[in-house]
Design a protein around this motif. Sequence first.
Motif, PDB file in Angstrom:
ATOM      1  N   SER A  21       0.943  -1.459   0.533  1.00  0.00           N
ATOM      2  CA  SER A  21      -0.244  -0.064  -0.393  1.00  0.00           C
ATOM      3  C   SER A  21       1.059   0.829   0.080  1.00  0.00           C
ATOM      4  O   SER A  21       0.270   2.664  -0.102  1.00  0.00           O
ATOM      5  CB  SER A  21      -0.593   0.039   1.224  1.00  0.00           C
ATOM      6  OG  SER A  21       0.261  -0.142   2.518  1.00  0.00           O
ATOM      7  N   ALA A  22       2.125   1.122   0.038  1.00  0.00           N
ATOM      8  CA  ALA A  22       2.965   2.380  -0.462  1.00  0.00           C
ATOM      9  C   ALA A  22       2.761   2.476  -1.524  1.00  0.00           C
ATOM     10  O   ALA A  22       2.971   2.038  -2.762  1.00  0.00           O
ATOM     11  CB  ALA A  22       3.990   2.048   0.169  1.00  0.00           C
ATOM     12  N   LEU A  37       6.780   0.934   4.817  1.00  0.00           N
ATOM     13  CA  LEU A  37       5.728   0.510   5.562  1.00  0.00           C
ATOM     14  C   LEU A  37       4.425   1.398   4.969  1.00  0.00           C
ATOM     15  O   LEU A  37       4.355   2.150   3.968  1.00  0.00           O
ATOM     16  CB  LEU A  37       5.654   0.873   7.096  1.00  0.00           C
ATOM     17  CG  LEU A  37       6.767   0.132   7.411  1.00  0.00           C
ATOM     18  CD1 LEU A  37       7.161   0.132   8.934  1.00  0.00           C
ATOM     19  CD2 LEU A  37       6.996  -1.466   7.640  1.00  0.00           C
ATOM     20  N   HIS A  38       3.199   0.773   5.592  1.00  0.00           N
ATOM     21  CA  HIS A  38       1.996   0.714   4.440  1.00  0.00           C
ATOM     22  C   HIS A  38       1.629   2.326   4.320  1.00  0.00           C
ATOM     23  O   HIS A  38       2.330   2.776   5.651  1.00  0.00           O
ATOM     24  CB  HIS A  38       0.988   0.155   5.669  1.00  0.00           C
ATOM     25  CG  HIS A  38       0.772  -1.596   5.075  1.00  0.00           C
ATOM     26  ND1 HIS A  38       0.317  -2.061   3.773  1.00  0.00           N
ATOM     27  CD2 HIS A  38       1.482  -2.846   6.038  1.00  0.00           C
ATOM     28  CE1 HIS A  38       0.667  -3.052   3.834  1.00  0.00           C
ATOM     29  NE2 HIS A  38       1.551  -3.305   4.873  1.00  0.00           N
ATOM     30  N   GLY A  39       0.418   2.555   3.210  1.00  0.00           N
ATOM     31  CA  GLY A  39       0.332   3.895   3.001  1.00  0.00           C
ATOM     32  C   GLY A  39       1.711   4.932   3.401  1.00  0.00           C
ATOM     33  O   GLY A  39       1.260   6.524   2.894  1.00  0.00           O
ATOM     34  N   ALA A  40       2.547   4.774   3.579  1.00  0.00           N
ATOM     35  CA  ALA A  40       4.191   5.530   2.821  1.00  0.00           C
ATOM     36  C   ALA A  40       3.821   6.303   1.172  1.00  0.00           C
ATOM     37  O   ALA A  40       3.656   5.403   0.912  1.00  0.00           O
ATOM     38  CB  ALA A  40       5.651   5.386   3.212  1.00  0.00           C
ATOM     39  N   MET A  58       7.978   4.886   8.496  1.00  0.00           N
ATOM     40  CA  MET A  58       6.649   4.219   8.874  1.00  0.00           C
ATOM     41  C   MET A  58       5.343   4.995   8.081  1.00  0.00           C
ATOM     42  O   MET A  58       5.294   5.933   7.148  1.00  0.00           O
ATOM     43  CB  MET A  58       7.054   4.649  10.832  1.00  0.00           C
ATOM     44  CG  MET A  58       7.954   4.729  11.394  1.00  0.00           C
ATOM     45  SD  MET A  58       7.579   2.007  11.463  1.00  0.00           S
ATOM     46  CE  MET A  58       6.506   1.836  12.505  1.00  0.00           C
ATOM     47  N   GLU A  59       4.128   4.139   9.118  1.00  0.00           N
ATOM     48  CA  GLU A  59       2.987   4.386   8.137  1.00  0.00           C
ATOM     49  C   GLU A  59       2.657   5.665   7.441  1.00  0.00           C
ATOM     50  O   GLU A  59       2.945   6.656   8.531  1.00  0.00           O
ATOM     51  CB  GLU A  59       2.489   3.405   8.902  1.00  0.00           C
ATOM     52  CG  GLU A  59       1.616   2.368   9.036  1.00  0.00           C
ATOM     53  CD  GLU A  59       2.870   2.010  10.077  1.00  0.00           C
ATOM     54  OE1 GLU A  59       3.284   0.203  10.199  1.00  0.00           O
ATOM     55  OE2 GLU A  59       3.583   2.699  10.562  1.00  0.00           O
ATOM     56  N   HIS A  60       2.079   5.881   6.611  1.00  0.00           N
ATOM     57  CA  HIS A  60       1.805   7.310   6.316  1.00  0.00           C
ATOM     58  C   HIS A  60       3.081   8.455   6.275  1.00  0.00           C
ATOM     59  O   HIS A  60       2.637  10.116   6.375  1.00  0.00           O
ATOM     60  CB  HIS A  60       0.705   7.720   6.693  1.00  0.00           C
ATOM     61  CG  HIS A  60      -0.319   6.577   6.843  1.00  0.00           C
ATOM     62  ND1 HIS A  60      -1.509   6.100   6.218  1.00  0.00           N
ATOM     63  CD2 HIS A  60      -0.430   5.810   7.676  1.00  0.00           C
ATOM     64  CE1 HIS A  60      -1.924   5.764   5.977  1.00  0.00           C
ATOM     65  NE2 HIS A  60      -1.852   4.516   6.991  1.00  0.00           N
ATOM     66  N   PRO A  81       5.450   6.936  11.695  1.00  0.00           N
ATOM     67  CA  PRO A  81       4.570   7.533  10.873  1.00  0.00           C
ATOM     68  C   PRO A  81       3.683   9.301  10.690  1.00  0.00           C
ATOM     69  O   PRO A  81       4.043   9.816  12.036  1.00  0.00           O
ATOM     70  CB  PRO A  81       3.365   7.005  12.487  1.00  0.00           C
ATOM     71  CG  PRO A  81       4.226   6.081  13.314  1.00  0.00           C
ATOM     72  CD  PRO A  81       5.953   7.278  12.841  1.00  0.00           C
TER      73      PRO A  81
END
Length: 198
Positions: A21-22, A37-40, A58-60, A81
Motif C-alpha cells: 500500500s506504499a 511501510l503501509h501508506g507511505a 513508517m506508516e503514512h 508515522p
Amino acid sequence: MLMRHRNEEPSIDATAYVAPSAVIVGNVRIAPGCRILHGAVITAEDGEVTIGENTIVMEHALIRGRSGHPAHIGAAVMIGPHAHVNGSAVGDEAFIATGASLFPGSRVGQGAEVRINGVVQVNTVVEAGAVVPIGWVAVGDPASILSPERHEEIWAIQRELDFRGTVYGAGPDVPMRDLMRQQSEYYGAHSEDQIIEG
C-alpha cells in the motif's frame, strides 16, 4: 505501488521491503535493508529522493523531492508515522518522529532528533546531535529552537528565510489565486504517470 513520473522510475534494492500500500513515484532510490511501510508516499516531483541503507519509513509518512530541493535521507534513519519530509536533507542515524515536518532547503544533522510534531522550517539547519523537542520549531541557520508560543520570535526569523520563494518559487506579491494556478499546473504532470507495478 511503483509509478513512472516525468519519465523516471524508482530503483529499489532487492533487500529493501516496500509495503503493497506504499506509493513510490519517479526518481526515487531506495538502498539495501530499507523498510517502507503501509501508506507511505515517496514522490520525486521534479527532484530526486534518495534513502540510505537500513532506513525505516513508517506508516503514512510523506517524503517529497523537488527541483532544487531533493530529499536525501541518510542511513539508519527513522522517519515516523505521518512525518512530512519535503525537500530536506537528513543525516545518518537521525530520528524524525511522528508528525514531524521538515520543509524545503532544511538540513537535519547526523544523529539529530526532531521529536513528535516538531517543525524544521525552510532553509533551516539543525546541527548534528541537536534535539527539536515535542511540538517545537527550529528556524534559521544555525537553527534557533523555540517553543510554539514564541510565535513572534519564530516569525521574525522565518520571514527572512523566503518560505514562498523556497516552497513555491514565487515572490511575496503573487496572489494566492495565481500561486495555486501555478501549483495546479505543476502537479498536473501526475496525469501522465504510469503504474509500473501495482
